[in-house]
Enzyme design. Structure first.
Site, PDB file in Angstrom:
ATOM      1  N   LEU A  20       0.828  -1.213   0.000  1.00  0.00           N
ATOM      2  CA  LEU A  20       0.000   0.000   0.000  1.00  0.00           C
ATOM      3  C   LEU A  20       0.863   1.264   0.000  1.00  0.00           C
ATOM      4  CD1 LEU A  20      -2.830  -0.960   2.532  1.00  0.00           C
ATOM      5  CD2 LEU A  20      -2.782  -1.198   0.057  1.00  0.00           C
ATOM      6  N   LYS A  70      15.994  -6.537   2.540  1.00  0.00           N
ATOM      7  CA  LYS A  70      16.359  -5.556   3.577  1.00  0.00           C
ATOM      8  C   LYS A  70      17.760  -5.787   4.145  1.00  0.00           C
ATOM      9  CE  LYS A  70      11.700  -4.373   5.063  1.00  0.00           C
ATOM     10  NZ  LYS A  70      10.739  -4.280   6.159  1.00  0.00           N
TER      11      LYS A  70
END
Ligand code: NAP
Length: 286
Positions: A20, A70
């Site tokens: 999102l 990450k």
């Protein structure tokens, strides 16, 4: 209007189609009248190096990094912040004038945002899962000075690795999800954070059962705050279950917004980001 001067921010990960972040970032960029857009790019593991080394050669003003990159991205940064180094996770990159990347982690600050006003200092906590979000949760709980942090996972190797990275914090313990001790911890804890993906919306729209199964939750106390990092669906099966037991529940939306706003503010040299615009954009979209 997008013109030939419009610059961009990028989200790199795999998958990214569920994210999102473009929704909330583009809403706030439009609101602030900035000539910038936020785009998501799915990236294969094999292409990661070329993608990351190319973005700072074009008009990219900042990058968000998500699963599974990450940790991998750390070696492409000329500087990483102490928190990102400790938890081995960078989620935000900013290009330097020398075309290098500076990397920070905004997940930790985002995660503690909905917990900050709950007076959790010296309280007990449990974190479910031992992946990337679990590391952010543990660091967040250290920052909030909780007295006890119990990591619960089905993976003993991942627990061992986590404990090594947090070896300076003697109030952190790890236990396996099928340990008999779990019920004593569950009954006396003040906060539980679900950092597993169990309950996330799937393509086929079927939610899985509760993390570690229903029996795991039988000793849950009504005073316990249950924080599910998942934001889609807004209320997971876990949060519904805990609400019926009388618990205060929190979903992952505030974390998503707070970490996104921190990234944007970092890219824009400290600009104040209106969180309400991001919140409305997500609410309208979901
Ligand atoms: P991750 O690195 O893949 O770690 C997932 C963890 O969950 C691992 O410890 C894994 O254990 C465990 N797990 C996976 N499936 C499980 C199952 N069926 N039963 C029990 N444990 C299970 O993922 P992550 O990046 O930490 O993300 C975890 C969750 O946090 C996701 O739902 C993600 O959407 C959410 N999140 C939310 C935000 C936000 O802004 N709100 C930000 C980051 C993450 P094994 O090692 O045994 O597989």
């Amino acid at each position: 209007m997008i013109s030939s001067k419009t610059a961009f921010f990028a989200l790199i990960g795999n998958p990214v189609s569920h994210s999102l972040s473009p929704i909330m970032h583009n809403a706030v960029l439009k609101h602030l009248g900035l000539d910038l857009v936020y785009l998501s790019f799915p990236c294969e593991e094999i292409d990661f190096e070329i993608v990351i080394n190319s973005l700072n050669k074009i008009n990219c003003k900042g990058v968000n990094i998500t699963i599974p990159f990450k940790e991998k991205v750390i070696k492409y940064c000329s500087y990483i912040s102490p928190i990102a180094k400790k938890i081995k996770a960078v989620n935000t990159l900013k290009p330097t004038e020398k075309n290098e990347w500076h990397g920070i982690n905004t997940d930790v600050a985002g995660l503690i945002n909905p917990l900050e006003k709950l007076y959790l200092k010296n309280k007990k906590s449990i974190v479910l899962g031992s992946g990337g979000a679990s590391r952010s949760a543990i660091q967040g709980l250290i920052d909030l000075e909780l007295s006890e942090i119990i990591i619960v996972s089905r993976n003993s190797y991942a627990i061992e690795n986590l404990l090594k990275d947090f070896k300076d914090n003697s109030n952190i313990k790890g236990i396996l999800s099928n340990s008999l001790d779990i019920h004593d911890y569950m009954n006396s804890t003040d906060l539980i954070i679900n950092a597993t993906p169990v309950g996330m919306k799937h393509k086929n729209n079927v939610n899985e059962e509760l993390p570690f199964g229903l029996n795991f939750w039988k000793s849950l106390h009504s005073k316990t705050i249950v924080y599910d990092l998942i934001y889609n669906p807004k209320e997971t099966k876990l949060l519904k279950h805990c609400k019926t037991k009388g618990c205060h529940t929190i979903n992952g939306t505030k974390m998503l917004i707070a970490q996104g706003a921190k990234s944007l503010s970092y890219w824009m040299d400290g600009l104040d980001i209106p969180l309400d615009i991001m919140e409305v954009a997500i609410k309208d979209y979901l």
